[in-house]
Structures are given as C-alpha cells and as structure tokens.
Design a protein around this motif. Structure first.
Motif, PDB file in Angstrom:
ATOM      1  N   GLU A  46     -21.926  20.222   6.909  1.00  0.00           N
ATOM      2  CA  GLU A  46     -22.692  18.934   7.844  1.00  0.00           C
ATOM      3  C   GLU A  46     -23.311  18.501   6.206  1.00  0.00           C
ATOM      4  OE1 GLU A  46     -23.109  16.582   9.810  1.00  0.00           O
ATOM      5  OE2 GLU A  46     -20.841  17.318  11.645  1.00  0.00           O
ATOM      6  N   GLY A  47     -23.415  19.001   5.486  1.00  0.00           N
ATOM      7  CA  GLY A  47     -24.167  19.287   4.384  1.00  0.00           C
ATOM      8  C   GLY A  47     -24.370  20.820   3.552  1.00  0.00           C
ATOM      9  N   ALA A  48     -23.808  21.377   2.916  1.00  0.00           N
ATOM     10  CA  ALA A  48     -23.976  22.093   2.034  1.00  0.00           C
ATOM     11  C   ALA A  48     -24.903  21.624   1.013  1.00  0.00           C
ATOM     12  CB  ALA A  48     -23.147  22.255   0.685  1.00  0.00           C
ATOM     13  N   PRO A  49     -25.705  22.914   1.103  1.00  0.00           N
ATOM     14  CA  PRO A  49     -27.090  23.627   0.236  1.00  0.00           C
ATOM     15  C   PRO A  49     -27.173  22.613  -1.119  1.00  0.00           C
ATOM     16  CG  PRO A  49     -26.827  25.727   0.917  1.00  0.00           C
ATOM     17  CD  PRO A  49     -24.873  24.697   1.425  1.00  0.00           C
ATOM     18  N   GLY A  50     -28.322  22.109  -0.895  1.00  0.00           N
ATOM     19  CA  GLY A  50     -28.255  21.343  -2.513  1.00  0.00           C
ATOM     20  C   GLY A  50     -29.905  20.494  -2.528  1.00  0.00           C
ATOM     21  N   VAL A  51     -29.892  19.890  -3.615  1.00  0.00           N
ATOM     22  CA  VAL A  51     -30.851  19.311  -3.622  1.00  0.00           C
ATOM     23  C   VAL A  51     -30.968  17.982  -3.127  1.00  0.00           C
ATOM     24  CG1 VAL A  51     -32.896  18.038  -5.571  1.00  0.00           C
ATOM     25  CG2 VAL A  51     -32.030  19.448  -5.661  1.00  0.00           C
ATOM     26  N   ARG A  52     -31.834  17.314  -2.579  1.00  0.00           N
ATOM     27  CA  ARG A  52     -31.354  15.041  -2.427  1.00  0.00           C
ATOM     28  C   ARG A  52     -32.595  14.912  -3.063  1.00  0.00           C
ATOM     29  NH1 ARG A  52     -28.636  19.227   0.281  1.00  0.00           N
ATOM     30  NH2 ARG A  52     -26.900  18.372   1.604  1.00  0.00           N
ATOM     31  N   GLY A  53     -32.416  13.823  -3.742  1.00  0.00           N
ATOM     32  CA  GLY A  53     -32.902  13.149  -5.359  1.00  0.00           C
ATOM     33  C   GLY A  53     -33.453  13.800  -5.869  1.00  0.00           C
ATOM     34  N   ASP A  54     -34.256  13.512  -6.373  1.00  0.00           N
ATOM     35  CA  ASP A  54     -34.550  14.625  -7.849  1.00  0.00           C
ATOM     36  C   ASP A  54     -35.514  15.601  -7.860  1.00  0.00           C
ATOM     37  OD1 ASP A  54     -33.637  11.916  -9.051  1.00  0.00           O
ATOM     38  OD2 ASP A  54     -35.731  11.718  -8.585  1.00  0.00           O
ATOM     39  N   GLU A  55     -35.423  16.217  -8.727  1.00  0.00           N
ATOM     40  CA  GLU A  55     -35.375  17.623  -9.214  1.00  0.00           C
ATOM     41  C   GLU A  55     -37.400  17.564  -9.531  1.00  0.00           C
ATOM     42  OE1 GLU A  55     -36.283  21.065  -7.812  1.00  0.00           O
ATOM     43  OE2 GLU A  55     -33.791  20.969  -8.809  1.00  0.00           O
ATOM     44  N   GLY A  56     -38.058  19.186  -8.818  1.00  0.00           N
ATOM     45  CA  GLY A  56     -39.424  18.709  -9.563  1.00  0.00           C
ATOM     46  C   GLY A  56     -40.208  19.461  -8.397  1.00  0.00           C
ATOM     47  N   GLU A  57     -41.804  18.604  -8.153  1.00  0.00           N
ATOM     48  CA  GLU A  57     -42.831  19.586  -7.470  1.00  0.00           C
ATOM     49  C   GLU A  57     -42.654  20.119  -5.833  1.00  0.00           C
ATOM     50  OE1 GLU A  57     -44.834  22.121  -8.305  1.00  0.00           O
ATOM     51  OE2 GLU A  57     -43.457  22.613 -10.580  1.00  0.00           O
ATOM     52  N   PRO A  68     -22.062  25.500  17.417  1.00  0.00           N
ATOM     53  CA  PRO A  68     -20.549  25.595  18.111  1.00  0.00           C
ATOM     54  C   PRO A  68     -20.915  24.449  19.553  1.00  0.00           C
ATOM     55  CG  PRO A  68     -21.164  28.095  17.358  1.00  0.00           C
ATOM     56  CD  PRO A  68     -22.370  26.883  16.981  1.00  0.00           C
ATOM     57  N   ASP A  69     -21.931  23.986  19.785  1.00  0.00           N
ATOM     58  CA  ASP A  69     -22.120  23.103  20.489  1.00  0.00           C
ATOM     59  C   ASP A  69     -22.665  22.076  20.189  1.00  0.00           C
ATOM     60  OD1 ASP A  69     -22.528  25.121  23.203  1.00  0.00           O
ATOM     61  OD2 ASP A  69     -24.181  25.533  23.208  1.00  0.00           O
ATOM     62  N   GLY A  70     -22.315  21.441  18.804  1.00  0.00           N
ATOM     63  CA  GLY A  70     -22.562  20.222  18.294  1.00  0.00           C
ATOM     64  C   GLY A  70     -23.828  19.606  17.537  1.00  0.00           C
ATOM     65  N   ASN A  71     -25.129  21.058  18.378  1.00  0.00           N
ATOM     66  CA  ASN A  71     -26.178  20.558  17.315  1.00  0.00           C
ATOM     67  C   ASN A  71     -26.520  20.452  16.622  1.00  0.00           C
ATOM     68  OD1 ASN A  71     -27.463  20.648  20.275  1.00  0.00           O
ATOM     69  ND2 ASN A  71     -27.032  22.386  20.654  1.00  0.00           N
ATOM     70  N   LYS A  72     -27.557  19.376  15.919  1.00  0.00           N
ATOM     71  CA  LYS A  72     -27.061  19.103  14.066  1.00  0.00           C
ATOM     72  C   LYS A  72     -28.598  20.246  13.561  1.00  0.00           C
ATOM     73  CE  LYS A  72     -26.852  16.326  10.504  1.00  0.00           C
ATOM     74  NZ  LYS A  72     -26.234  14.641  10.062  1.00  0.00           N
ATOM     75  N   LEU A  73     -28.396  20.931  13.004  1.00  0.00           N
ATOM     76  CA  LEU A  73     -29.861  21.338  12.018  1.00  0.00           C
ATOM     77  C   LEU A  73     -30.472  21.738  10.885  1.00  0.00           C
ATOM     78  CD1 LEU A  73     -28.216  23.751  14.886  1.00  0.00           C
ATOM     79  CD2 LEU A  73     -31.003  24.869  14.212  1.00  0.00           C
ATOM     80  N   CYS A  74     -30.943  21.182  10.193  1.00  0.00           N
ATOM     81  CA  CYS A  74     -30.819  21.347   9.287  1.00  0.00           C
ATOM     82  C   CYS A  74     -32.697  22.536   8.670  1.00  0.00           C
ATOM     83  CB  CYS A  74     -31.942  20.052   8.430  1.00  0.00           C
ATOM     84  SG  CYS A  74     -32.740  19.786   6.601  1.00  0.00           S
ATOM     85  N   ALA A  75     -31.679  23.240   7.572  1.00  0.00           N
ATOM     86  CA  ALA A  75     -32.767  24.116   6.887  1.00  0.00           C
ATOM     87  C   ALA A  75     -33.233  23.397   5.616  1.00  0.00           C
ATOM     88  CB  ALA A  75     -31.695  25.448   6.249  1.00  0.00           C
ATOM     89  N   PHE A  76     -34.222  23.997   5.240  1.00  0.00           N
ATOM     90  CA  PHE A  76     -34.981  22.935   3.924  1.00  0.00           C
ATOM     91  C   PHE A  76     -35.958  23.643   3.224  1.00  0.00           C
ATOM     92  CE2 PHE A  76     -37.683  21.281   7.353  1.00  0.00           C
ATOM     93  CZ  PHE A  76     -38.929  20.711   6.672  1.00  0.00           C
ATOM     94  N   ARG A  77     -35.958  23.861   2.044  1.00  0.00           N
ATOM     95  CA  ARG A  77     -37.908  23.992   1.164  1.00  0.00           C
ATOM     96  C   ARG A  77     -38.095  22.716   0.302  1.00  0.00           C
ATOM     97  NH1 ARG A  77     -41.301  25.810  -1.545  1.00  0.00           N
ATOM     98  NH2 ARG A  77     -40.945  26.550  -3.405  1.00  0.00           N
ATOM     99  N   VAL A  78     -39.187  22.502   0.178  1.00  0.00           N
ATOM    100  CA  VAL A  78     -39.823  21.633   0.094  1.00  0.00           C
ATOM    101  C   VAL A  78     -40.617  22.205  -1.281  1.00  0.00           C
ATOM    102  CG1 VAL A  78     -41.494  19.862  -0.229  1.00  0.00           C
ATOM    103  CG2 VAL A  78     -40.119  19.917   1.266  1.00  0.00           C
ATOM    104  N   GLY A  79     -40.336  22.165  -2.739  1.00  0.00           N
ATOM    105  CA  GLY A  79     -40.965  22.172  -3.936  1.00  0.00           C
ATOM    106  C   GLY A  79     -39.942  22.450  -5.343  1.00  0.00           C
ATOM    107  N   ALA A  80     -40.555  22.779  -6.113  1.00  0.00           N
ATOM    108  CA  ALA A  80     -39.369  23.739  -7.071  1.00  0.00           C
ATOM    109  C   ALA A  80     -39.010  24.912  -7.184  1.00  0.00           C
ATOM    110  CB  ALA A  80     -40.681  23.141  -8.446  1.00  0.00           C
ATOM    111  N   ALA A  81     -37.766  24.969  -7.692  1.00  0.00           N
ATOM    112  CA  ALA A  81     -37.025  26.170  -7.091  1.00  0.00           C
ATOM    113  C   ALA A  81     -37.306  26.808  -7.720  1.00  0.00           C
ATOM    114  CB  ALA A  81     -35.842  25.797  -8.789  1.00  0.00           C
TER     115      ALA A  81
END
Length: 81
Positions: A46-57, A68-81
């Motif tokens: 539903e959206g490949a890994p990547g930065v959404r918005g600007d890079e930075g702190e 497989p049951d259709g439930n939506k999930l998001c894995a994320f990290r906030v912060g600089a690379a």
C-alpha cells in the motif's frame, strides 16, 4: 497514541478502510525488513518504504501494507537516516 479519523479515501469505514495499526520502529532498515516480510507472507503493498515529506531530524520514513485479511498496517520511523 490512538487516532480516530474518517477513512482517507472518503468511503465508508469497514475492516481495513478507516482502520490502521501503526508500528514505530527504531531503524529505517527495520521498516524495510518488515514491509518485505509482510509482502513475502501474502500481504499487499500500500506504499513502499520511503520518506514522506522532507528529509531531516523529524523525517517520517514509512511503509504501508495490508495483511491477507485486508487490514492496513504502517511501519515507520521518525528521525534522520
């Protein structure tokens, strides 16, 4: 944190539409790994890994998928690379 909002696509809220579990991770590589494993196990991208918005702190690096049951999930990290 718990957030309640209308479905992003404007359609009626149903299982997997208007609901999403978000998992915070401590490394971008773990976001990539979890997304890849989810797809390997039958999930739908539903959206490949990547930065959404600007890079930075406070950069939001996320990946979205459905189980497989259709439930939506998001894995994320906030912060600089």
């Amino acid at each position: 944190m718990l957030g309640i909002t209308p479905p992003y696509n404007g359609e009626t809220a149903t299982a997997g539409n208007g609901t999403m579990i978000a998992l915070v991770l401590d490394e971008r590589a773990k976001v990539d790994t979890l997304h890849a494993k989810a797809l390997e196990l039958g999930g739908i991208d539903e959206g490949a890994p990547g930065v959404r918005g600007d890079e930075g702190e406070q950069a939001f690096y996320g990946a979205y998928f459905r189980d497989p049951d259709g439930n939506k999930l998001c894995a994320f990290r906030v912060g600089a690379a």
